[in-house]
Write a protein that holds these residues in place. Sequence first.
Motif, PDB file in Angstrom:
ATOM      1  N   ILE A 166       0.746  -1.232  -0.023  1.00  0.00           N
ATOM      2  CA  ILE A 166       0.097  -0.046  -0.081  1.00  0.00           C
ATOM      3  C   ILE A 166       0.773   1.247  -0.094  1.00  0.00           C
ATOM      4  N   ARG A 167       1.750   1.267   0.939  1.00  0.00           N
ATOM      5  CA  ARG A 167       2.552   2.485   0.917  1.00  0.00           C
ATOM      6  C   ARG A 167       3.627   2.570  -0.205  1.00  0.00           C
ATOM      7  N   SER A 168       4.102   1.465  -0.782  1.00  0.00           N
ATOM      8  CA  SER A 168       4.832   1.906  -1.890  1.00  0.00           C
ATOM      9  C   SER A 168       4.014   1.972  -3.233  1.00  0.00           C
ATOM     10  N   ASN A 169       2.734   2.078  -3.060  1.00  0.00           N
ATOM     11  CA  ASN A 169       1.893   2.835  -4.197  1.00  0.00           C
ATOM     12  C   ASN A 169       1.252   4.004  -3.729  1.00  0.00           C
ATOM     13  N   GLY A 170       1.864   4.786  -2.989  1.00  0.00           N
ATOM     14  CA  GLY A 170       1.589   6.055  -2.441  1.00  0.00           C
ATOM     15  C   GLY A 170       0.135   6.016  -1.478  1.00  0.00           C
ATOM     16  N   GLY A 171       0.077   4.788  -1.155  1.00  0.00           N
ATOM     17  CA  GLY A 171      -1.180   4.675  -0.100  1.00  0.00           C
ATOM     18  C   GLY A 171      -1.072   4.852   1.407  1.00  0.00           C
ATOM     19  N   THR A 172      -2.205   4.954   2.132  1.00  0.00           N
ATOM     20  CA  THR A 172      -2.272   4.860   3.459  1.00  0.00           C
ATOM     21  C   THR A 172      -2.754   3.606   4.063  1.00  0.00           C
ATOM     22  N   PRO A 173      -1.869   2.828   4.904  1.00  0.00           N
ATOM     23  CA  PRO A 173      -2.957   1.735   5.403  1.00  0.00           C
ATOM     24  C   PRO A 173      -3.273   1.880   6.912  1.00  0.00           C
ATOM     25  N   VAL A 174      -4.460   1.524   6.794  1.00  0.00           N
ATOM     26  CA  VAL A 174      -5.560   1.623   8.010  1.00  0.00           C
ATOM     27  C   VAL A 174      -5.875   0.258   8.542  1.00  0.00           C
ATOM     28  N   ILE A 175      -5.891  -0.175   9.833  1.00  0.00           N
ATOM     29  CA  ILE A 175      -6.441  -1.341  10.355  1.00  0.00           C
ATOM     30  C   ILE A 175      -8.109  -1.135  10.511  1.00  0.00           C
ATOM     31  N   ALA A 176      -8.725  -2.082   9.866  1.00  0.00           N
ATOM     32  CA  ALA A 176     -10.077  -2.172   9.866  1.00  0.00           C
ATOM     33  C   ALA A 176     -10.685  -2.835  11.031  1.00  0.00           C
ATOM     34  N   HIS A 177     -11.854  -2.295  11.448  1.00  0.00           N
ATOM     35  CA  HIS A 177     -12.586  -2.757  12.520  1.00  0.00           C
ATOM     36  C   HIS A 177     -12.047  -3.734  13.443  1.00  0.00           C
ATOM     37  N   ILE A 178     -11.212  -3.439  14.420  1.00  0.00           N
ATOM     38  CA  ILE A 178     -10.265  -4.418  15.223  1.00  0.00           C
ATOM     39  C   ILE A 178     -11.064  -4.789  15.982  1.00  0.00           C
ATOM     40  N   GLY A 179     -12.309  -4.199  16.709  1.00  0.00           N
ATOM     41  CA  GLY A 179     -13.209  -4.760  17.447  1.00  0.00           C
ATOM     42  C   GLY A 179     -13.761  -5.999  16.981  1.00  0.00           C
ATOM     43  N   ALA A 180     -14.065  -6.232  15.728  1.00  0.00           N
ATOM     44  CA  ALA A 180     -14.600  -7.487  14.989  1.00  0.00           C
ATOM     45  C   ALA A 180     -13.654  -8.666  15.063  1.00  0.00           C
ATOM     46  N   ASN A 181     -12.307  -8.494  15.370  1.00  0.00           N
ATOM     47  CA  ASN A 181     -11.175  -9.375  15.250  1.00  0.00           C
ATOM     48  C   ASN A 181     -10.608  -9.858  16.698  1.00  0.00           C
ATOM     49  N   ILE A 182     -10.530  -8.873  17.635  1.00  0.00           N
ATOM     50  CA  ILE A 182     -10.192  -9.150  18.828  1.00  0.00           C
ATOM     51  C   ILE A 182     -11.054  -8.492  20.180  1.00  0.00           C
ATOM     52  N   LYS A 183     -10.940  -9.007  21.032  1.00  0.00           N
ATOM     53  CA  LYS A 183     -11.929  -8.509  22.251  1.00  0.00           C
ATOM     54  C   LYS A 183     -10.949  -7.782  23.341  1.00  0.00           C
ATOM     55  N   GLN A 184      -9.648  -7.958  23.367  1.00  0.00           N
ATOM     56  CA  GLN A 184      -8.851  -7.622  24.364  1.00  0.00           C
ATOM     57  C   GLN A 184      -7.461  -7.092  23.922  1.00  0.00           C
ATOM     58  N   GLN A 185      -6.525  -6.668  24.737  1.00  0.00           N
ATOM     59  CA  GLN A 185      -5.420  -6.138  24.314  1.00  0.00           C
ATOM     60  C   GLN A 185      -4.996  -5.364  23.246  1.00  0.00           C
ATOM     61  N   TYR A 186      -6.098  -4.455  23.075  1.00  0.00           N
ATOM     62  CA  TYR A 186      -5.982  -3.518  21.759  1.00  0.00           C
ATOM     63  C   TYR A 186      -4.822  -2.653  21.877  1.00  0.00           C
ATOM     64  N   GLN A 187      -4.269  -2.247  22.974  1.00  0.00           N
ATOM     65  CA  GLN A 187      -3.266  -1.171  22.941  1.00  0.00           C
ATOM     66  C   GLN A 187      -2.023  -2.072  22.530  1.00  0.00           C
ATOM     67  N   GLU A 188      -1.861  -3.174  23.005  1.00  0.00           N
ATOM     68  CA  GLU A 188      -0.578  -4.194  22.551  1.00  0.00           C
ATOM     69  C   GLU A 188      -0.589  -4.484  21.044  1.00  0.00           C
ATOM     70  N   VAL A 189      -1.760  -4.741  20.516  1.00  0.00           N
ATOM     71  CA  VAL A 189      -1.824  -5.256  19.219  1.00  0.00           C
ATOM     72  C   VAL A 189      -1.638  -4.197  18.172  1.00  0.00           C
TER      73      VAL A 189
END
Length: 295
Positions: A196-219
């Motif tokens: 993404i970045r090498s093609n001039g874009g910005t990577p953003v993590i999607a809906h992290i609450g749908a993937n994990i339920k804890q340790q948000y800060q660490e991840v």
Amino acid sequence: MEEKIDLHMHSNYSDDADLPVAELISRCKAHGITTLAVTDHNSADSVAEACALADSTLRTISGIEIDCTFNGRNYHLLGYGFTPSDDFSQIHRNFSELQRELTPKKIETLRHCGLIVDENALAELAGERVPQEEQMAEVILADERNQDNPLLHPYRSGGPRSDMPLINFYWDFFGAGRPCYIPVSYPAMEQMVDVIRSNGGTPVIAHIGANIKQQYQEVLSGMQKIGVMGIEVFSSYHTPELAAWLYDFALNQNLHVTCGSDFHGHNKPKIEVGQCSYNASQLAAIRRFTDSLMP
């Protein structure tokens, strides 16, 4: 006109979504959206069409949602503002090949659960696209031979999972640790961040609450170290409490703030375009991100 932003939605370039790009854009205009990104699964094929439909009332940003793996778990990584290239075409080819290989294994696991899967009906429903778990659910629920199977009662009218039966079936049967779960390793998130970045874009993590339920800060801190630049803070899958925490974390860490409904169509009937809740100051933070992507 009051500004309304939705940076996560799917056209029928995604195997599990319904609407052609032009119909999706028209729907967004009807719902008062002023800035959008179409983020199809592992495909940038919608970008040219979506951007061509921009006008004085609607800004469009290039987008994609990529399946990838980070620290042994699968996540979705959004990319924005990139210039489409063969890098993204290769991502789509690899993903489609993997999905085709997995399809018979998915059907086999469903049959082991005692469900009848009509492969001819599934092929007809999928057409030229790779059959998805939601389509398998649709075929299974429509088949009279499965009518009395108690496993399906929650998804039928009046059942506790009948509000969005197809996607709920997917989560309940194919989610991690569920009866039909098939372990699969996607490309490393670090590699997809670099694409993404090498093609001039910005990577953003999607809906992290749908993937994990804890340790948000660490991840999230780990993801930031490999080049993730933003968080989808406002999502259909986030509680107000989680969104508030993610918003504060993003600002404190100098990460971009984004929002997205994850509209698909009939697979997720409770989710509509523009279904994001944010206040005026939060909208200003989102706008700072979208403005940074505009020429």
